[in-house]
Design an enzyme around this catalytic site. Structure first.
Site, PDB file in Angstrom:
ATOM      1  CB  THR A 177      -0.952  -0.007   1.216  1.00  0.00           C
ATOM      2  OG1 THR A 177      -1.742   1.180   1.211  1.00  0.00           O
ATOM      3  CG2 THR A 177      -0.198  -0.096   2.530  1.00  0.00           C
ATOM      4  CD  GLU A 193      -2.910  -0.149   6.265  1.00  0.00           C
ATOM      5  OE1 GLU A 193      -1.902   0.506   5.989  1.00  0.00           O
ATOM      6  OE2 GLU A 193      -4.023   0.081   5.721  1.00  0.00           O
ATOM      7  CE  LYS A 207      -8.657  25.172  13.585  1.00  0.00           C
ATOM      8  NZ  LYS A 207      -7.452  24.946  14.404  1.00  0.00           N
ATOM      9  CD1 TRP A 241     -11.335  21.362  14.125  1.00  0.00           C
ATOM     10  CD2 TRP A 241      -9.935  20.922  12.461  1.00  0.00           C
ATOM     11  NE1 TRP A 241     -10.069  21.358  14.644  1.00  0.00           N
ATOM     12  CE2 TRP A 241      -9.175  21.087  13.638  1.00  0.00           C
ATOM     13  CE3 TRP A 241      -9.243  20.641  11.265  1.00  0.00           C
ATOM     14  CZ2 TRP A 241      -7.797  20.981  13.671  1.00  0.00           C
ATOM     15  CZ3 TRP A 241      -7.866  20.528  11.305  1.00  0.00           C
ATOM     16  CH2 TRP A 241      -7.154  20.692  12.483  1.00  0.00           C
TER      17      TRP A 241
END
Length: 559
Positions: free
Chosen positions: A193, A342, A452, A457
């Site tokens: 990956t 994963e 940001k 956010w």
């Protein structure tokens, strides 16, 4: 300490390990006459398939492959690839599924790092091999794969130094092969990956992990019917490369259930549509780009009756409301899935319960474009920067961390990265999300992609979703760029649907009007929208925001 009592062990009792060979064995029990089909070139039933898998195992043995050796594959999605999914690990060897979309230098790195001993390669990828062959350090045998063998009188030229052509070599082998028992924690597969920095990372999985992933997937899609999947009625065709996280684990499940399977080879729109219609495909999975290509096609409307039988799981990138609605209006049942390399990969999939299934399309879209409900046997939490858990209230944000029976232990030869992946005893995904009390997962963003701006956010995924719902927009990508006043500001790339003409400022004004009306946060209006013919993608079809930041920064800032 909790007091427990272990079951007494009986010396003569058999405790079978969870091995991939057990998944294969089920395919002959109930529907061995069902077919596995490759394009319009090759068909076989499960009896033939099992024989070919054993022939492949014997072929590998004749080439000196032993338990613990690594066998690499470079092929399009095919019956041959499926044979390798079983034939390689069932003899105790490790299957390395090579990402053919990596650069030659990256492919070289992964092959040497994985210590590949045998390589099976489609002739289409020979130029990639020629670019690195002299630098391979462990490969001893190379087998060429070609579709020419299926043409009448077709022959394949075997390059000098190769062991031979796949079908010819297979034909010389016996179908008699007893797969051995060994520890279920034996390494079964590996793939690489890519991250934002450094070389690709080698992820690996054991027989037990893949066995448990198959059981978890079966319980969710066959048992709970999250994405209704019936061994009796469904026809499966992956439209996700088989090198990408085991094609999301579905080939293992479909084979175990003797499901009719279709493998399309190289992804060509005409071939995909032909197989979809001719073979009656009912279940697929793909990244949003593939589905968007299909639903945007003018031909889609004429095949609406057939498309209404098709269920598609979307992963790799977020399923936007615009794309979900367009698919649902064609009758395509779309579902979102979430996971990562994963995690093998399934961690959540759309599941509509008894109260949600009757909802009208517009309300279903809001649910179907979330990242799904947490899968069986997966423990998913949200964690803040201090390692503290965040409540599942549907509002609070935190990084997704997880535990489960099929999550990788780490990265090959990189223990320090494995320690970081599993810090605090939880696998850290790098994804910021909220989770509702009833287990719906809403991905806000990757930690590195959150914008940001003005002390707020802002999710780049939410802005992309807003843009996707505007008339004429086929696809969008949003990144944050530095701003002296606000810290960062969002900028957008947009691909328009075929035949659509629009002005970027008009599109931006539509979002501004929503902000003025209080429908969206004002910080969600991009500073600039730039129309492009296509959006840069990674090797597995995800929007490549790293490349956008490096290559298109000036375009976004200056228009």
């Amino acid at each position: 300490m909790i007091t427990t009592k272990l079951i007494p062990r009986t010396a003569s009792a058999h405790e079978p390990p969870m091995l991939i060979k057990q998944l294969l064995a089920q395919s002959l029990k109930y529907e061995p006459q069902r077919e596995i089909i490759y394009r319009d070139l090759f068909r076989m039933n499960y009896v033939t398939f099992n024989g070919r898998v054993r022939k492949l195992a014997n072929l590998l043995g004749s080439l000196g492959v032993k338990g613990g050796d690594t066998v690499a594959v470079m092929d399009w999605d095919s019956h041959r690839y499926l044979e390798c999914f079983f034939g390689v690990p069932c003899v105790g060897a490790i299957l390395h599924t090579i990402n053919v979309r990596l650069s030659p230098a990256q492919i070289l790195y992964t092959m040497n790092h994985a210590e590949d001993k045998v390589l099976l390669i489609h002739e289409d990828f020979l130029p990639l091999l020629h670019a690195v062959k002299s630098q391979l350090t462990t490969v001893e045998s190379i087998i060429i794969i070609s579709d020419k063998v299926y043409a009448e009188g077709g022959s394949v030229e075997v390059p000098e130094g190769f062991a031979g052509e796949y079908e010819a070599l297979l034909s010389d082998q016996s179908e008699a092969c007893d797969f051995p028992d060994f520890d279920e924690n034996t390494w079964a597969t590996t793939f690489y990956t890519t991250g934002t920095t450094g070389n690709p990372k080698g992820v690996y999985f054991s027989h037990r992990q893949l066995f448990m992933h198959t059981m978890g997937l079966m319980s969710y899609v066959c048992g709970y019917q999250a994405v209704p999947f019936s061994a009796l009625a469904d026809v499966y065709m992956p439209i996700t490369p088989m090198f990408h996280v085991h094609a999301w684990g579905f080939p293992f499940l479909a084979t175990m259930l003797s499901t009719k399977q279709i493998y399309p080879g190289r992804y060509e729109p005409e071939m995909l549509l032909r197989l979809l219609l001719k073979e009656g495909v009912t279940l697929s999975h793909c990244v949003p780009t593939i589905l968007n290509m299909l639903v945007s096609s003018p031909a889609a409307q004429q095949f609406k009756p057939q498309l209404s039988k098709w269920k598609v799981i979307i992963g790799g990138s977020a399923l936007t409301k615009g794309l979900a609605k367009a698919a649902l209006e064609l009758g395509i049942q779309v579902y979102a899935g979430y996971g990562m390399s994963e995690t093998a990969p399934i961690m959540s999939v759309t599941y509509l319960n008894d109260l949600e299934r009757p909802l009208p399309i517009d309300e279903q879209v809001d649910l179907r474009t979330l990242a799904g409900r947490i899968s069986p046997f997966i423990d998913m939490r949200l964690m803040d920067d201090n390692g503290q858990f965040v409540p599942h209230d549907g509002q609070s944000l935190g990084e997704i961390v997880a535990r489960g029976p099929w999550l990788t232990q780490g990265y090959y030869k990189e223990p320090e990265r494995a320690e970081d992946l599993w810090r605090n005893g939880w696998l850290h995904t790098g994804d910021v999300a909220s989770i509702t009390p009833d287990n719906w997962v809403h991905i806000a963003d990757r930690t590195k992609d959150v914008i940001k701006t003005g002390g707020e956010w802002v999710s780049s995924l939410d802005i992309e979703d807003l843009l996707s719902q505007q008339a004429g927009v086929a696809e969008a990508a949003v990144i944050g760029l530095p701003d002296e006043k606000w810290g960062e500001r969002p900028y957008a790339l947009v691909v328009l649907k075929p035949g659509v003409e629009a002005a970027a400022e008009a599109l931006r004004s539509q979002l501004q009007a929503k902000a003025t009306a209080g429908e969206i946060n004002k910080w969600y209006v991009p500073d600039r929208i730039v129309f492009v013919p296509e959006i840069p993608k990674t090797s597995v079809g995800k929007i490549d925001k790293k490349r956008i930041r490096s290559e298109m920064k000036d375009v976004l800032l200056n228009g």
